[in-house]
Design a protein around this motif. Structure first.
Motif, short mmCIF file in Angstrom:
data_model
loop_
_atom_site.label_atom_id
_atom_site.label_comp_id
_atom_site.label_asym_id
_atom_site.label_seq_id
_atom_site.Cartn_x
_atom_site.Cartn_y
_atom_site.Cartn_z
N UNK A 169 0.84 -1.19 -0.10
CA UNK A 169 -0.02 -0.04 0.01
C UNK A 169 0.97 1.37 -0.03
N UNK A 170 0.51 2.13 -0.91
CA UNK A 170 1.53 3.33 -0.92
C UNK A 170 2.52 3.35 -2.08
N UNK A 187 -1.01 -4.64 -3.18
CA UNK A 187 -1.85 -4.59 -2.02
C UNK A 187 -3.02 -3.33 -2.49
N UNK A 188 -4.05 -3.28 -1.70
CA UNK A 188 -5.07 -1.99 -1.78
C UNK A 188 -4.38 -1.07 -1.30
N UNK A 189 -4.40 -0.07 -1.98
CA UNK A 189 -3.69 1.38 -1.94
C UNK A 189 -2.48 1.23 -2.85
N UNK B 152 -4.66 -2.15 6.00
CA UNK B 152 -4.18 -1.64 5.04
C UNK B 152 -2.79 -0.54 5.33
N UNK B 155 0.09 -2.37 5.93
CA UNK B 155 0.85 -2.87 4.39
C UNK B 155 1.56 -1.66 4.14
N UNK B 156 1.34 -0.43 4.51
CA UNK B 156 1.86 0.74 4.07
C UNK B 156 3.42 0.84 4.96
N UNK B 157 3.06 0.46 6.33
CA UNK B 157 4.35 0.39 7.16
C UNK B 157 5.33 -0.74 6.60
N UNK B 202 -3.23 -11.23 3.18
CA UNK B 202 -3.12 -9.77 2.57
C UNK B 202 -1.75 -9.14 3.15
#
Lengths: 266, 273
Positions: A169-170, A187-189, B152, B155-157, B202
């Motif tokens: 994400x990102x 991933x989502x995002x 989510x 996931x970013x982290x 995920x």
């Protein structure tokens, strides 16, 4: 001191006689999507037309009236230009056509403007010429270096990249020159933007935008379709509009008759 | 002199249980006999000292140490119960900009000499505080609740852990562990919550533990004790002890609270979440 290279996709306008009808066509585009020319690099392509300098001035004035600011003129000797005109511009390599937004179908009208990539670092001259580029031009155009020292033949557009990890994400993978293969999930995002096709060996939960340089033949493949948005050549669909039967299963998405076709992969 | 393993506890989203997890894992490691230091990186919103019951003994803090106004030994607060567990508290009066990268690096490398485990409690968000907390870590514990926004953010982290840390910049990969907290057995049953399998799928990070939502956690923080110390037999304490053993390298299956519900029910009648 360091010089950085950065490449932009410029919109290339090739004025055609009679200019009145050419400008009215331009007005039609501006009316349909007023922001189309805003903040985009715009090159005027007069190569091969041997345009009289007064006509060129008339074209530039006409564009100026429409608030279209030309950053350079391709295909004319700099010595012929008058004071105050944009500079002569060499280099550039044809890419596919820019889509002009069509409010009804979201799909472009390919008669206007070709995409040209200006590589300031590694300047390449498009030898494939001024002919309207077919989507494949990108892949097969020969590029000769302007350095005069060497003549290299680079097969642009054939490059593909492989990401052997999850795209989180990102994160955004941008590869306008060819295919992107991801071994892992998106991933989502997260988003993948490719000039060619997108192959995902994993779940697609984010966004996938294939064929962004105007390639209809680009496809999106994934082993698990759970995307937020998919797009091929500017035509997009969001998750809400997907056919539910393919959800979470292997799928490919292709562009056909101005629609996105979803198919299972089995 | 030992050379510590530095673990960052992070999540992106706030309120998922980073601080609770930091305190619980740190004290569980200390109970195993290791020299442990917990660092609170949440400058400006410090909490770890409260959870660990050390708030009345804080004199100097991380910012003082980073700025050279106090030595690490002056700033470390020893736990009331375990004399091999220390806390390096955050400052409540400064903001995150008070931390410098060089300063944090110096603090962590000094702590590596004194301890076996250094557990960094990361602030929420993806800004400076969070990136500084993860920057020099050797391993990461990703804390997620079983719901989409938290997943989510995790996931970013994880993306940042693989890009902005020292290990990643040196071409390595940081080992990561997934801790699912606030797992509600009732809601899992009715399907109101993401299943653990979905979260693991995920995030693609190996699961280290699943901690059930429990009043024991709240009770423990109210008395200022890590949940692993306040009631060793409560379900969350058990889950954290299990996770700690896995962090130490033991290969034991993860207990999903849902599956063990009947057993928990029998053992902790009236108390289980």
């Amino acid at each position: 001191m360091k010089f950085k290279g950065k490449s932009f996709i410029a919109i290339v306008l090739a004025p055609e006689q009679p200019f009145d009808s050419w400008f009215s066509e331009l007005d039609r585009i501006i009316e349909r999507s007023p922001g189309f020319f805003i903040d985009r690099p715009i090159i005027l392509d007069v190569r091969g037309s041997n345009i009289p300098i007064d006509d060129l001035e008339q074209v530039l004035n006409g564009l100026g009236d429409r608030s279209i600011r030309v950053m350079g003129i391709d295909g004319i000797s700099g010595t012929r230009l008058k004071d105050g005109m944009p500079p002569s511009f060499g280099g550039g390599r044809l890419t596919a056509e820019v889509d002009v937004p069509e409010p009804d179908t979201q799909v472009g009208n390919p008669d206007k403007g070709t995409h040209k990539e200006i590589a300031t670092k590694n300047r390449k001259d498009a030898s494939s010429g001024e002919t309207d580029s077919a989507p494949e031009t990108n892949g097969h155009s020969f590029a000769k270096s302007l350095d005069e020292l060497e003549r290299e033949t680079a097969k642009q557009g054939d490059s593909s990249i492989v990401i052997s990890d999850h795209v989180r994400s990102g994160q955004s993978i941008l590869h306008p020159d060819g295919d992107v293969t991801v071994i892992g999930s998106v991933s989502s995002g997260a988003e993948i933007i490719a000039g060619g096709s997108i192959h995902i060996y994993g779940a697609l939960r984010g966004r996938a935008l294939a064929g962004v340089a105007g390639k209809d033949s680009a496809r999106i493949f994934c082993t698990k379709l759970d995307a937020e948005l998919v797009s091929i050549n500017g035509l997009y669909k969001v998750a809400d509009d997907f056919d539910g039967t393919l959800r979470n299963s292997p799928a490919q998405i292709r562009f056909e008759n101005e629609t996105l076709v979803f198919e299972g992969l089995n | 002199m030992s050379n510590a393993t530095v673990v960052v506890v992070t999540s992106g989203k706030g309120g998922v249980g980073k601080t609770t997890t930091t305190a619980a894992i740190a004290s569980a490691l200390a109970k195993e006999g290791y020299q442990v230091c917990a660092i609170d990186f949440d400058v400006g919103l410090r909490n770890l000292d409260l959870i660990m019951g050390a708030e009345r003994r804080v004199v100097f803090d991380l910012v003082n140490v980073v700025r050279g106004e106090a030595s690490i030994k002056q700033a470390l607060v020893r736990d009331k119960k375990l004399n091999n567990l220390y806390l390096l508290p955050a400052s409540q009066t400064r903001d995150k900009d008070a931390l410098t990268e060089e300063g944090v690096e110096a603090v962590i490398s000094e702590l590596r000499g004194y301890f076996d485990w250094v557990i960094c409690d990361s602030p929420a968000g993806i800004e400076r505080g969070a990136t500084l907390a993860m920057r020099h870590a050797d391993e990461a514990i990703i804390v997620s609740n079983p719901e989409v926004s938290s997943v989510r953010d995790c996931d970013r982290i994880i993306g940042l852990l693989d890009a902005k840390t020292k290990i990643a910049e040196d071409g390595g990969r940081m080992p990561k562990h997934l801790m699912i907290t606030r797992y509600d057995t009732d809601r899992a049953k009715t399907g109101d919550m993401l299943a653990t399998d979905d979260v693991v799928d995920i995030l693609s990070v190996p699961l280290i533990g699943v901690v059930p939502e429990s009043k024991d956690v709240l009770k423990a923080s109210n008395v200022g004790l890590p949940v692993t110390l306040s009631d060793e037999n409560s379900p969350p304490a058990k889950a954290y002890q299990e996770a700690t053993r896995r962090l130490l390298g033991e290969n034991i299956p993860v207990t999903i609270p849902e599956e063990k519900k009947s057993l928990f029910g029998k053992l902790f009648k009236g108390r289980a979440a």
